[in-house]
Design an enzyme around this catalytic site. Structure first.
Site, PDB file in Angstrom:
ATOM      1  N   ASP A   1       0.829  -1.213   0.000  1.00  0.00           N
ATOM      2  CA  ASP A   1       0.000   0.000   0.000  1.00  0.00           C
ATOM      3  C   ASP A   1       0.866   1.266   0.000  1.00  0.00           C
ATOM      4  OD1 ASP A   1      -2.346   1.405  -0.013  1.00  0.00           O
ATOM      5  OD2 ASP A   1      -2.648   1.308   2.152  1.00  0.00           O
TER       6      ASP A   1
ATOM      7  N   ASN B   1     -10.909  -2.939  -5.204  1.00  0.00           N
ATOM      8  CA  ASN B   1     -10.166  -1.923  -5.978  1.00  0.00           C
ATOM      9  C   ASN B   1     -10.802  -1.593  -7.336  1.00  0.00           C
ATOM     10  OD1 ASN B   1      -6.933  -3.040  -4.731  1.00  0.00           O
ATOM     11  ND2 ASN B   1      -8.091  -1.228  -4.122  1.00  0.00           N
TER      12      ASN B   1
HETATM   13  C1  IPE Z   1      -5.300  -2.740  -0.035  1.00  0.00           C
HETATM   14  O1  IPE Z   1      -5.004  -1.408  -0.222  1.00  0.00           O
HETATM   15  C2  IPE Z   1      -5.274  -3.463  -1.366  1.00  0.00           C
HETATM   16  C3  IPE Z   1      -3.966  -3.646  -1.967  1.00  0.00           C
HETATM   17  C4  IPE Z   1      -2.848  -3.241  -1.447  1.00  0.00           C
HETATM   18  C5  IPE Z   1      -3.956  -4.326  -3.229  1.00  0.00           C
HETATM   19  P1  IPE Z   1      -6.156  -0.313  -0.387  1.00  0.00           P
HETATM   20  O2  IPE Z   1      -5.467   0.965  -0.598  1.00  0.00           O
HETATM   21  O3  IPE Z   1      -7.120  -0.756  -1.421  1.00  0.00           O
HETATM   22  O4  IPE Z   1      -6.852  -0.385   1.033  1.00  0.00           O
HETATM   23  P2  IPE Z   1      -7.810   0.667   1.744  1.00  0.00           P
HETATM   24  O5  IPE Z   1      -8.855   1.066   0.752  1.00  0.00           O
HETATM   25  O6  IPE Z   1      -6.962   1.821   2.151  1.00  0.00           O
HETATM   26  O7  IPE Z   1      -8.351  -0.054   2.928  1.00  0.00           O
HETATM   27  C1  IPE Z   2      -1.642   0.141  -3.326  1.00  0.00           C
HETATM   28  O1  IPE Z   2      -1.373   1.498  -3.342  1.00  0.00           O
HETATM   29  C2  IPE Z   2      -1.862  -0.426  -4.697  1.00  0.00           C
HETATM   30  C3  IPE Z   2      -3.236  -0.907  -4.937  1.00  0.00           C
HETATM   31  C4  IPE Z   2      -4.197  -0.888  -4.068  1.00  0.00           C
HETATM   32  C5  IPE Z   2      -3.517  -1.425  -6.264  1.00  0.00           C
HETATM   33  P1  IPE Z   2      -2.536   2.558  -3.370  1.00  0.00           P
HETATM   34  O2  IPE Z   2      -2.896   2.855  -4.780  1.00  0.00           O
HETATM   35  O3  IPE Z   2      -3.673   2.112  -2.519  1.00  0.00           O
HETATM   36  O4  IPE Z   2      -1.826   3.804  -2.717  1.00  0.00           O
HETATM   37  P2  IPE Z   2      -2.479   4.867  -1.743  1.00  0.00           P
HETATM   38  O5  IPE Z   2      -3.039   4.112  -0.584  1.00  0.00           O
HETATM   39  O6  IPE Z   2      -3.542   5.575  -2.515  1.00  0.00           O
HETATM   40  O7  IPE Z   2      -1.344   5.748  -1.359  1.00  0.00           O
HETATM   41 MG    MG Z   3      -4.101   2.392  -0.566  1.00  0.00          MG
END
Ligand code: IPE
Ligand code: IPE
Ligand code: MG
Length: 247
Positions: A28, A76
């Protein structure tokens, strides 16, 4: 302190015998990494993908046996279409480069429902699983279109079908039966789950398998989560006391 020389040594180095059997990574913070630099979110995903490759190599070097990565959740899909399409393109690039896995002798297994992906991606996933199936030194589980609740519901459906067909009775449905119908069947439960980026939650990642996991959270964003950061997490893990309900 010199007087505690031995203890310090134990705290500062990875002890191979104390390595977790299974480490789960919630990758993340890609979006925030890009935002901090005034770049589009997709740049963050690109950096995140580069870092993923680096961390996989390091895991292999230090002798981890099972590692899992949260790549894309069932939740997602609500993201903007251009971001999803950029992530799918990165996935394509990665799947095109299976030689990396072959040279690392790493088995790749995908967790999640593959049926929703474009044909080319689904076929590459299946081919990658086949091409790496013989490797047993390290297995990498890639959670893509994965959700823990979805996985448990799927397991319940599979078992319900078996009851319906008279193969088993309801009394046969115990924890082992549910476990055997998960995407992760045959792999150990998660011992250590690592989540960078400062969020203190699982976000539906391997919720069954993390029932007794240890958690390690850090504010470092995934693209900056270096091998040294992983080493720190593993050293922290080896100092934990796990009781599994005992005394
Ligand atoms: C969790 O991250 C999913 C992945 C890392 C693939 P998210 O960014 O989707 O999680 P939330 O929405 O902050 O809980
Ligand atoms: C994790 O990084 C990747 C996926 C969930 C695909 P994020 O895209 O959630 O990054 P933040 O949380 O917005 O910084
Ligand atoms: Mg995220």
């Amino acid at each position: 302190m010199a007087i505690f020389g031995k203890k310090d040594e134990k705290e500062e180095k990875i002890i191979p015998e104390l390595l977790p059997k299974h480490v789960g990574f919630i990758m993340d913070g890609n979006g925030r990494w890009a935002k901090k630099r005034g770049l589009p979110r997709t740049f963050g995903h690109l950096e995140g993908a580069k870092n993923f490759r680096k961390i996989v190599r390091y895991c292999k070097d230090i002798g981890l046996k099972t590692i899992s990565f949260y790549v894309f959740s069932t939740e997602n899909w609500v993201r903007p279409a251009d971001e999803i399409s950029a992530i799918m393109d990165l996935l394509r690039d990665y799947l095109d480069d299976v030689s990396e896995l072959l040279s690392e002798k790493t088995r790749a297994v995908f967790l999640g429902d593959k049926s929703v992906f474009p044909d080319d991606i689904r076929e590459k996933m299946i081919q990658t699983e086949k091409d790496t199936a013989e490797y047993d030194e390290m297995t990498m589980l890639l959670a893509i279109n994965y959700g823990g609740r979805d996985e448990i519901a799927r397991s319940a459906r599979i078992l319900a079908e078996r009851v319906k067909n008279g193969e088993i009775s309801p009394e046969d449905i115990d924890e082992k039966a549910v476990d055997s119908c998960l995407y992760t069947a045959g792999y150990p439960d998660v011992d250590l789950v690592i989540r960078p980026s400062g969020e203190l939650r699982l976000s539906n990642f391997l919720i069954w398998q993390c029932a007794y996991a240890e958690y390690y959270f850090t504010d470092v964003l995934w693209p900056d989560f270096s091998p040294r950061e992983l080493e720190k997490a593993l050293i922290d893990f080896q100092g934990r006391q796990r009781r599994f309900g005992g005394v």
